[in-house]
Enzyme design. Structure first.
Site, short mmCIF file in Angstrom:
data_model
loop_
_atom_site.label_atom_id
_atom_site.label_comp_id
_atom_site.label_asym_id
_atom_site.label_seq_id
_atom_site.Cartn_x
_atom_site.Cartn_y
_atom_site.Cartn_z
N THR A 151 68.18 -31.42 -47.24
CA THR A 151 68.97 -30.20 -47.07
C THR A 151 69.73 -30.24 -45.76
O THR A 151 69.30 -30.87 -44.79
CB THR A 151 68.09 -28.94 -46.99
OG1 THR A 151 67.23 -29.04 -45.85
CG2 THR A 151 67.31 -28.69 -48.24
N ASP A 152 70.88 -29.54 -45.73
CA ASP A 152 71.37 -29.13 -44.43
C ASP A 152 70.36 -28.11 -43.92
O ASP A 152 69.61 -27.50 -44.69
CB ASP A 152 72.77 -28.51 -44.53
CG ASP A 152 73.55 -28.64 -43.24
OD1 ASP A 152 72.90 -28.78 -42.17
OD2 ASP A 152 74.79 -28.60 -43.27
N TRP A 153 70.29 -27.92 -42.60
CA TRP A 153 69.20 -27.16 -41.99
C TRP A 153 69.28 -25.68 -42.44
O TRP A 153 70.20 -24.96 -42.10
CB TRP A 153 69.27 -27.28 -40.48
CG TRP A 153 68.44 -28.41 -39.95
CD1 TRP A 153 67.54 -28.34 -38.94
CD2 TRP A 153 68.43 -29.79 -40.36
NE1 TRP A 153 66.95 -29.57 -38.71
CE2 TRP A 153 67.49 -30.47 -39.57
CE3 TRP A 153 69.11 -30.51 -41.34
CZ2 TRP A 153 67.21 -31.83 -39.73
CZ3 TRP A 153 68.85 -31.86 -41.50
CH2 TRP A 153 67.91 -32.51 -40.70
#
Length: 725
Positions: free
Chosen positions: A256-258
């Protein structure tokens, strides 16, 4: 159990040395490890344990995975459980030029060298995943993150991203290609629901990702924050399961992106493998010690135990994670890495010099002779401002950063160089714009006084890495230059007509002052060696050869995304429609006959080139053929230089809507002054396909095509008709 793992690793290493089927051995080994794990251990591997790491299985000797932001260098160490910097004294690195600069080199070999160098620095810092490169398409010049990407053309981005990935990964570091997909603006990025046709998706927004996976064999990929057709991209059934993992055969890890995960069931079933940064809003606030509450943590474990989710789902994720580990931290043959060495500095400097684009050079304003006793007025905050700071996640802690002013002073020993700020912005601050501490009128008055008596005025302007500039987390608020620069340039031109401009930015800007300046360079963000690279080109030590990786529209409404109004960009905060469809960048300008300020592929030189003897190997082709285009490039000037021959292809009278032409090949050729060189490139006929939405497949039309050969999208030297059967 540790002895079992050690034995498996030794077997794998021996098989590697003997040249046997390491892939088969690795997969067998992975299955053996999964069989030894508890369900709790498997689930734990699927989510973060700190801001930039995910856990291994200590009981079995399986290490943690450590990640670092990129893609222009390895970010400084972050605290375990908050976003503060850890304050290490040994985490300074080489800052490489931003990817817009790399793309503008039109040099895949240099992209490979860039990847090797940044990969060596990541390996030295013991990073297993480098979060980059970025290949989202340049759709609007207001996108705050365009500087991290490779321009508006999917073919150019594809050609440049593959060698970058291969260079990084030869160091035993996984490239993590981002942000998959359609993350083409920062405004409302966390939730905006993007609507785009299948044709535009496959022809414009996915090709660079596909090349990264299929040709570059990327080991990891990062999901985007935004939604696509109602599902977040970090767990999107179509993008991840159907296209990435099935159609493209991706065998690596989706990260994931954060904070990009939003649902346990969707994360489990729709292709996500490692969840990072949940309960963070990008780079700032977070919920401390929340890792067991992540969507792929305790909720995932509980749903498997309850029978609501299959254990096969976690097994697939762990299998992919272990596969990445055997390629990175569990690879006994991985190199040691290097950091801040002369070779890396040389790569950064060469990317900078080849990436700088000369846009205007009236009266041969550039180069400026370094041996003359000139009084040079250097005006602008960007002449001294550190550009490795700010910008969001790509912020770097460089061992050093040569400013443009320092580079000029070291090269122009005979000149009197006087600097005046002229304008000022505030300090970098993520998520907010800080005011300037200086009085704008006083700065302007001082700059005009310095410029009035100078032989040459060099203005270093553009954007910076502050919020609402070239920065993650927010888009630009205006197309013009900020901080009063447009007005200042008009007034500088009034007191001294011998005025040149170096734009430091990752984005196009409006140029109302263009008729009043003699020379313009696009200088980008060039990292540690920025000042030396700029001085190399300004002095003429290096002949500029960069080409624009995106179009510069005269006004914002000339950009395709903006021409369709608010629902096209930025949307209504809920939904957004890509109404320009496949006509992005130069495709729009060419097809709709909207003249740009500067076209895609455009860039001047200190010498002159003539492209001649342009021909194809024949005029009729079948689907399995390749079109070969040959040409000669003659340097008719007095300086050795490099020209980029560009081949575009169009299909007149197509049964589907098409752009007038699309880039299908390019070749950068260095030619000595007064000499000629020949070159050729091949275009597979299959590359002329369009994406047919009815059959969900690629199709090549029979009939007449036109090849456009030139040195910019709007500078075509010859058109050749060919027939495809």
């Amino acid at each position: 159990m540790k002895f079992v793992l050690y034995s498996l690793v030794m077997v794998f290493s021996c098989l590697s040395a003997l040249g046997q089927s390491t892939e088969t051995a690795r997969e067998s080994q992975i299955d053996s490890l999964i069989a030894l794990m508890t369900l709790e251990e498997k689930v734990a591997m699927c989510h973060a344990q700190s801001k930039f790491s995910s856990p291994g299985v200590p009981r079995l000797g399986i290490p943690e995975i450590w990640m670092s932001d990129g893609p222009h260098g390895v970010r400084a160490e972050i605290n375990w459980d908050n976003w503060g910097y850890a304050g290490w004294t040994n985490d300074s690195i080489t800052a490489f030029p931003a990817l817009t600069a790399l793309a503008s080199t039109f040099n895949p070999e240099l992209s490979a060298a860039y990847g090797v160098a940044v990969g060596e620095e990541a390996r030295y810092r013991k990073k297993d995943i480098l979060l980059g490169p970025g290949v989202n398409i340049y759709r609007t010049p207001l996108n705050g993150r365009n500087f991290e990407y490779m321009g508006e053309d999917p073919y150019l981005a594809s050609q440049m991203v593959v060698p970058y990935i291969q260079g990084v990964q030869q160091n035993g570091v996984a490239a993590c290609v981002k942000h998959y997909a359609l993350n083409n603006q920062e405004l409302w990025r966390g939730h905006i629901n993007v609507h785009v046709s299948d044709r535009a998706l496959h022809e414009i927004y996915l090709p660079a990702f596909k090349a990264a996976v299929v040709e570059g064999e990327a080991w990891s990929i990062m999901g985007a924050y935004n939604q696509f057709r109602g599902q977040h991209c970090c767990h999107n059934e179509l993008l991840l399961n159907d296209i990435l993992k099935t159609d493209w055969g991706f065998d690596g890890v989706v990260v994931t992106d954060w904070g990009g995960a939003h649902d346990t069931k969707q994360a489990a079933e729709y292709g996500l493998d490692i969840e990072m940064g949940t309960w963070t809003n990008g780079l700032t606030a977070s919920k401390a010690l929340a890792y067991d509450n992540y969507f792929l943590a305790s909720p995932f474990l509980n749903q498997i135990k309850a029978g609501d989710l299959s254990e096969d789902l976690v097994d697939d994720k762990v299998r992919r994670i272990l596969r990445l580990m055997y390629r990175t931290n569990m690879d006994a043959t991985k190199p040691l890495g290097r950091v801040n060495n002369a070779e890396h500095h040389a790569v950064a400097r060469q990317v900078g010099t080849e990436g700088i684009v000369l846009l205007k050079n009236e009266g041969d304003f550039f180069p400026i002779d370094p041996n003359q006793k000139l009084k040079i007025a250097v005006i602008g905050e960007n002449a001294t401002r550190q550009m490795t700071l700010g910008g969001g996640s790509s912020e770097l802690k460089a061992q050093f950063e040569i400013s443009p002013l320092q580079g000029l002073r070291e090269r122009y020993r005979e000149a009197e160089i006087v600097h005046s700020m002229g304008y000022a912005s505030g300090a970098p601050a993520y998520g907010r714009a800080l005011p300037s501490p200086y009085d704008a009128d006083s700065l302007k008055a001082a700059a005009l006084a310095v410029a009035k008596d100078a032989d040459v005025v060099l203005f270093f302007g553009g954007l910076n890495k502050n919020h609402y500039q070239d920065c993650e987390g927010g888009d630009r608020l205006q197309y013009g230059l900020p901080f009063g620069q447009d007005e200042l340039l008009h007034e500088l031109a009034a007191v001294n007509a011998n005025l040149g401009l170096v734009l430091i930015s990752g984005n196009a800007v409006a140029m109302p002052w263009l008729p009043k300046v003699k020379g313009v360079m696009q200088g980008w963000y060039l990292g540690s060696m920025a000042g030396y690279a700029l001085a190399d080109v300004i002095s003429g030590d290096v002949n500029p050869s960069g080409k624009m990786p995106f179009s510069i529209p005269k006004q914002l409404k000339d950009n395709a995304a903006h021409s369709f109004g608010e629902m096209s960009y930025p949307g209504d905060s809920i939904d957004q429609y890509y109404k320009e469809d496949i006509l992005v960048g130069y495709r729009w300008h060419d097809t709709k006959k909207v003249t740009p300020q500067y076209a895609f592929g455009y860039g001047l030189s200190y010498t002159d080139f003539a492209v001649s003897a342009i021909k194809t190997d024949r005029t009729k082709y079948r689907l399995t053929d390749e079109i070969t285009v040959s040409y000669a490039v003659t340097n008719t000037g007095k300086t050795t230089g490099a020209e980029v021959v560009q081949v575009y292809v169009g299909k007149p009278k197509s049964k589907v809507n098409r752009a007038k032409k699309e880039l299908k090949g390019f070749d950068k050729i260095t030619v000595e002054a007064g000499q000629s060189a020949t070159g050729s490139l091949t275009i597979p006929v299959s590359d002329l396909a369009y994406y047919d939405e009815k059959s969900s497949d690629w199709k090549v039309e029979s009939g007449s095509y036109v090849l456009y050969i030139g040195n910019a999208s709007d500078q075509i030297q010859r058109e050749i008709k060919v027939q495809i059967k």
